[in-house]
Scaffold this motif. Sequence first.
Motif, PDB file in Angstrom:
ATOM      1  N   GLU A 105      11.186   9.575 -27.848  1.00 54.01           N
ATOM      2  CA  GLU A 105      10.958   8.186 -27.470  1.00 54.01           C
ATOM      3  C   GLU A 105      12.287   7.493 -27.175  1.00 54.01           C
ATOM      4  O   GLU A 105      13.275   7.698 -27.893  1.00 54.01           O
ATOM      5  CB  GLU A 105      10.186   7.456 -28.565  1.00 54.01           C
ATOM      6  CG  GLU A 105       8.748   7.930 -28.702  1.00 54.01           C
ATOM      7  CD  GLU A 105       7.899   7.007 -29.563  1.00 54.01           C
ATOM      8  OE1 GLU A 105       8.402   5.918 -29.937  1.00 54.01           O
ATOM      9  OE2 GLU A 105       6.753   7.373 -29.855  1.00 54.01           O
ATOM     10  N   ALA A 106      12.305   6.695 -26.138  1.00 50.84           N
ATOM     11  CA  ALA A 106      13.525   6.013 -25.720  1.00 50.84           C
ATOM     12  C   ALA A 106      13.139   4.717 -25.007  1.00 50.84           C
ATOM     13  O   ALA A 106      12.021   4.216 -25.180  1.00 50.84           O
ATOM     14  CB  ALA A 106      14.344   6.920 -24.812  1.00 50.84           C
ATOM     15  N   TYR A 107      14.072   4.199 -24.208  1.00 47.22           N
ATOM     16  CA  TYR A 107      13.848   2.960 -23.469  1.00 47.22           C
ATOM     17  C   TYR A 107      14.356   3.136 -22.046  1.00 47.22           C
ATOM     18  O   TYR A 107      15.211   3.985 -21.764  1.00 47.22           O
ATOM     19  CB  TYR A 107      14.570   1.789 -24.137  1.00 47.22           C
ATOM     20  CG  TYR A 107      13.935   1.345 -25.432  1.00 47.22           C
ATOM     21  CD1 TYR A 107      13.036   0.290 -25.456  1.00 47.22           C
ATOM     22  CD2 TYR A 107      14.205   2.010 -26.623  1.00 47.22           C
ATOM     23  CE1 TYR A 107      12.429  -0.118 -26.639  1.00 47.22           C
ATOM     24  CE2 TYR A 107      13.604   1.621 -27.814  1.00 47.22           C
ATOM     25  CZ  TYR A 107      12.718   0.558 -27.810  1.00 47.22           C
ATOM     26  OH  TYR A 107      12.106   0.167 -28.982  1.00 47.22           O
ATOM     27  N   LEU A 108      13.834   2.282 -21.168  1.00 50.18           N
ATOM     28  CA  LEU A 108      14.189   2.407 -19.756  1.00 50.18           C
ATOM     29  C   LEU A 108      15.692   2.284 -19.538  1.00 50.18           C
ATOM     30  O   LEU A 108      16.270   3.013 -18.730  1.00 50.18           O
ATOM     31  CB  LEU A 108      13.445   1.338 -18.950  1.00 50.18           C
ATOM     32  CG  LEU A 108      13.499   1.485 -17.428  1.00 50.18           C
ATOM     33  CD1 LEU A 108      12.823   2.770 -16.984  1.00 50.18           C
ATOM     34  CD2 LEU A 108      12.853   0.287 -16.750  1.00 50.18           C
ATOM     35  N   THR A 109      16.343   1.357 -20.249  1.00 50.54           N
ATOM     36  CA  THR A 109      17.784   1.175 -20.040  1.00 50.54           C
ATOM     37  C   THR A 109      18.599   2.387 -20.475  1.00 50.54           C
ATOM     38  O   THR A 109      19.747   2.530 -20.074  1.00 50.54           O
ATOM     39  CB  THR A 109      18.290  -0.077 -20.778  1.00 50.54           C
ATOM     40  OG1 THR A 109      17.961   0.031 -22.172  1.00 50.54           O
ATOM     41  CG2 THR A 109      17.678  -1.342 -20.207  1.00 50.54           C
ATOM     42  N   ASP A 110      18.003   3.282 -21.286  1.00 48.30           N
ATOM     43  CA  ASP A 110      18.698   4.506 -21.671  1.00 48.30           C
ATOM     44  C   ASP A 110      18.930   5.420 -20.471  1.00 48.30           C
ATOM     45  O   ASP A 110      19.762   6.339 -20.534  1.00 48.30           O
ATOM     46  CB  ASP A 110      17.906   5.281 -22.733  1.00 48.30           C
ATOM     47  CG  ASP A 110      17.813   4.540 -24.055  1.00 48.30           C
ATOM     48  OD1 ASP A 110      18.717   3.729 -24.334  1.00 48.30           O
ATOM     49  OD2 ASP A 110      16.842   4.753 -24.797  1.00 48.30           O
ATOM     50  N   LEU A 111      18.185   5.212 -19.394  1.00 49.17           N
ATOM     51  CA  LEU A 111      18.286   6.077 -18.221  1.00 49.17           C
ATOM     52  C   LEU A 111      19.423   5.681 -17.290  1.00 49.17           C
ATOM     53  O   LEU A 111      19.745   6.411 -16.364  1.00 49.17           O
ATOM     54  CB  LEU A 111      16.963   6.046 -17.444  1.00 49.17           C
ATOM     55  CG  LEU A 111      15.709   6.456 -18.227  1.00 49.17           C
ATOM     56  CD1 LEU A 111      14.471   6.299 -17.352  1.00 49.17           C
ATOM     57  CD2 LEU A 111      15.823   7.894 -18.733  1.00 49.17           C
ATOM     58  N   ILE A 112      20.017   4.495 -17.519  1.00 50.62           N
ATOM     59  CA  ILE A 112      21.073   4.012 -16.627  1.00 50.62           C
ATOM     60  C   ILE A 112      22.394   4.689 -16.990  1.00 50.62           C
ATOM     61  O   ILE A 112      22.802   4.723 -18.151  1.00 50.62           O
ATOM     62  CB  ILE A 112      21.215   2.484 -16.717  1.00 50.62           C
ATOM     63  CG1 ILE A 112      19.876   1.837 -16.363  1.00 50.62           C
ATOM     64  CG2 ILE A 112      22.313   1.989 -15.790  1.00 50.62           C
ATOM     65  CD1 ILE A 112      19.305   2.264 -15.033  1.00 50.62           C
ATOM     66  N   ALA A 113      23.043   5.241 -15.987  1.00 53.68           N
ATOM     67  CA  ALA A 113      24.301   5.967 -16.165  1.00 53.68           C
ATOM     68  C   ALA A 113      25.299   5.458 -15.126  1.00 53.68           C
ATOM     69  O   ALA A 113      24.939   4.623 -14.275  1.00 53.68           O
ATOM     70  CB  ALA A 113      24.051   7.464 -15.997  1.00 53.68           C
ATOM     71  N   PRO A 114      26.553   5.914 -15.163  1.00 52.97           N
ATOM     72  CA  PRO A 114      27.532   5.467 -14.167  1.00 52.97           C
ATOM     73  C   PRO A 114      27.275   6.099 -12.794  1.00 52.97           C
ATOM     74  O   PRO A 114      28.068   6.875 -12.269  1.00 52.97           O
ATOM     75  CB  PRO A 114      28.877   5.892 -14.764  1.00 52.97           C
ATOM     76  CG  PRO A 114      28.552   6.978 -15.709  1.00 52.97           C
ATOM     77  CD  PRO A 114      27.179   6.713 -16.222  1.00 52.97           C
ATOM     78  N   CYS A 115      26.113   5.789 -12.233  1.00 51.95           N
ATOM     79  CA  CYS A 115      25.716   6.324 -10.939  1.00 51.95           C
ATOM     80  C   CYS A 115      24.595   5.464 -10.378  1.00 51.95           C
ATOM     81  O   CYS A 115      24.091   4.569 -11.063  1.00 51.95           O
ATOM     82  CB  CYS A 115      25.235   7.774 -11.089  1.00 51.95           C
ATOM     83  SG  CYS A 115      23.718   7.943 -12.057  1.00 51.95           S
TER      84      CYS A 115
END
Length: 565
Positions: free
Chosen positions: A458-468
């Motif tokens: 389980e995680a959150y949508l903002t966890d998917l944001i990376a330097p790209c």
Amino acid sequence: MEFKTYPFTAKKYAAAVPMLDNGIETKRHAVTIVGGGPVGLAVALGLANHGVPSVLIEADDSVCYGSRAICISRRSLEIIERLGAVDGFLKTGLPWAGGRSFYRDTEVLHFKMPQDDNQKLPPMVNLAQYHIEQFLLDAAQRRSDLIDIRWQTRVSAIDSRPDGATLRLVTPEGDYSLDTDWVVACDGGRSAIRDALGLQLKGTSYEGRYVIVDIELESDRPTERLAYFDPSSNPGSTVLVHKQPDNVWRIDYQLRDGEDAEEAVKPENVMPRVQSLLDMMGERGAWSPIWITIYKANALTLDSYRHGRVLFGGDAAHLVPIFGVRGANSGIDDADNLAWKLAFVVRGLASEGLLDSYSDERVFAAHENLRHGTKSTEFMAPPSFAFELMRKAVLSLAIKHERVRSLINPRQTSAITYTASPLNTSEAEPGAFVTGPVPGAALAECPLTIVEGGNAREAYLTDLIAPCFTALHFSEDGRVPEGFTELGAALRNEKLPFKLIPVTPHLHPETTNDHNWDHTGRLFAMYGAKPGTVYLVRPDGHVLGRWHAPAAADIAVAIHDALNT
């Protein structure tokens, strides 16, 4: 009454001089950041996330001391998490979600900030700036391969040219010059870089003054913002109270017209007022003063945050009133916006025009913050008899009339939507999306389950944001659309960081693709998504474009157009 010290000991750092040739550093640097406060450290960490090295210059020999920024917003926490420093903020900071306002002895408002089951982080945490800087510094020291911090180093002059700049630096170990391609000025409200370039902040400076007092007081009172209008402890003025970690309390009280500022900050005049306030609040515990200073609200900004090869952020670019906690938070937003753009330019992946969008977006944000901050300041510290009369009327009516109570609460800081950003991709079908973040908006948070290699967490949508650049692809089964695999390969060949992330409404254990499952059933509805929908997200978590059924070429064009603005 004796003064205590803050329950925090800052490590002292010595100055160091690099290898020189006739007083000039032998190495030319890509980026030099002036100012080692929260904004400068955030820029350095953001650049490091993109593999770009920087030199960070700080005139002091440690993190700050004294009472400065204390409230960190959810949006700032999201940014700080991407910078690798959020653990200390959440472990030490005191979370809060609302506050109370009192008119004389009557509570007239109990407000709550937006908080629901979709959120990963609290709306706000209280944390002293010395902690803020220390946690960011700890993260920067873990990136010492890319971040060169130089303490006790002060800029005495700058020669700015079309291809870079030369900084003249003063240290206890000797003076020297440094050549750099880019300068990021995060050196505060009294910016030496801004002064050296002959630039001036424009806007409004208010006459109302506040005494700021930090005290040590042990209390089990909950953490919330407290505002007292015309209290018995300080008739005719406004008092703000914030609880901080380590039993430190921040008290801000307005001076009445005609009070002498020099006399007002003398301990013999401050202590009785603080004691009277604590008595009024019902706080009976022993307390000790730690810090006393004075504050005057300013609503000022530069017209542009880019001047050739020099870029401005934080208080060097704008001064925002404290009401609504926009100061440090807007500076952290500056850093987040600037770091990825400067990194792409330094790496040769974008034109310098991308940095003009930094100025466009953040000047817009500053005017938004100043607009709300000005309204709050005019209510919290009325600049004229007319404003004072209006405030008295609102407070009096608020006792019995709930509908006017919202006028009392200064709007708290929130993520800015860059509605007119030159980077935004125009929507091919206006009105096609009923809900969801528009181009220029920050991603709305939502829980989801990440499935990788057959393992789910389980995680959150903002966890998917990376330097790209990130393309969120909504589908039934997580399968990648035709052409998108080739798109990823083509962008990687151009060295453009990009990832495609499938999002599904159901768990698909039979698929061999990693995907992200909307286990709450809320994400698709929040984003107005249906199978085939794509949200393209910038490295700072703002939406670049969105489509219901794009071709891979649409994504490529949006990225290339943004980078070559």
